[in-house]
Scaffold this active site. Structure first.
Site, PDB file in Angstrom:
ATOM      1  N   GLY A 162      -0.114   1.821  -6.851  1.00 55.42           N
ATOM      2  CA  GLY A 162       0.367   3.138  -6.525  1.00 55.42           C
ATOM      3  C   GLY A 162      -0.308   3.026  -4.887  1.00 55.42           C
ATOM      4  O   GLY A 162      -0.268   1.972  -4.180  1.00 55.42           O
ATOM      5  N   CYS A 163      -0.482   4.262  -4.380  1.00 53.90           N
ATOM      6  CA  CYS A 163      -0.859   4.294  -2.975  1.00 53.90           C
ATOM      7  C   CYS A 163      -2.058   3.395  -2.706  1.00 53.90           C
ATOM      8  O   CYS A 163      -2.984   3.423  -3.446  1.00 53.90           O
ATOM      9  CB  CYS A 163      -1.265   5.553  -2.476  1.00 53.90           C
ATOM     10  SG  CYS A 163      -1.743   5.838  -0.744  1.00 53.90           S
ATOM     11  N   PHE A 164      -2.167   2.486  -1.648  1.00 48.58           N
ATOM     12  CA  PHE A 164      -3.092   1.398  -1.608  1.00 48.58           C
ATOM     13  C   PHE A 164      -4.551   1.845  -1.442  1.00 48.58           C
ATOM     14  O   PHE A 164      -5.630   1.250  -1.298  1.00 48.58           O
ATOM     15  CB  PHE A 164      -2.852   0.496  -0.947  1.00 48.58           C
ATOM     16  CG  PHE A 164      -2.213   0.434   0.369  1.00 48.58           C
ATOM     17  CD1 PHE A 164      -2.658   1.543   1.527  1.00 48.58           C
ATOM     18  CD2 PHE A 164      -1.068  -0.123   0.778  1.00 48.58           C
ATOM     19  CE1 PHE A 164      -2.151   1.667   2.647  1.00 48.58           C
ATOM     20  CE2 PHE A 164      -0.357  -0.055   2.069  1.00 48.58           C
ATOM     21  CZ  PHE A 164      -0.979   0.943   2.926  1.00 48.58           C
ATOM     22  N   PRO A 220      -7.127   2.385  -4.723  1.00 47.56           N
ATOM     23  CA  PRO A 220      -7.624   1.144  -5.171  1.00 47.56           C
ATOM     24  C   PRO A 220      -8.565   0.173  -4.191  1.00 47.56           C
ATOM     25  O   PRO A 220      -9.275  -0.557  -4.769  1.00 47.56           O
ATOM     26  CB  PRO A 220      -6.225   0.405  -5.310  1.00 47.56           C
ATOM     27  CG  PRO A 220      -5.125   1.356  -5.669  1.00 47.56           C
ATOM     28  CD  PRO A 220      -5.561   2.569  -4.725  1.00 47.56           C
TER      29      PRO A 220
END
Length: 121
Positions: free
Chosen positions: A33-35, A38
């Site tokens: 998903g949006c980095f 993570p």
């Protein structure tokens, strides 16, 4: 000329904060998903030396945020294999991944992006 700082590192010397950096590191990448989340997740793990966010897995040359094309948002993870195993990183990936939540954009698709044959096995 101003006096030298007492914490200055002589030219060619390794700065104190880097003297204990691992000499053997391995890279891999994950899309979740949006980095940004993570990036923080992996970056906080003991044994992870460096993280870097960007775009991966696509064919569009030189993707940007405005023109991502068919790439995924990903985080590249550099880790010390004597401190953390690839399997431990996979455990984090699977713990964070929600298989029933469909991404609302292609760029947020989850993916494993192994960098070595051993990681791909």
């Amino acid at each position: 000329m101003p006096p030298s700082s007492p914490n200055a590192t002589p030219a060619g010397a390794v700065p104190p904060m880097d003297q204990h950096a691992p000499t053997k590191t391995v890279r891999t990448a994950f899309a979740l998903g949006c980095f940004w989340e993570p990036d923080a997740l992996f970056g906080a793990l003991e044994g992870v030396v460096h993280t870097c966010v960007g775009y991966a897995g696509g064919s569009t040359p030189s993707p940007t945020y405005e023109a991502i094309g068919d790439h995924l948002e990903a985080v590249r993870v550099t880790y010390a294999p004597d401190q953390i195993r690839y399997a431990d990183l996979l455990d984090q990936f699977w713990a964070f991944h929600d298989p029933v939540r469909a991404p609302f954009k292609r760029q947020y698709q989850p993916a494993l992006l192994p960098a070595t044959d051993a990681q791909a096995e």
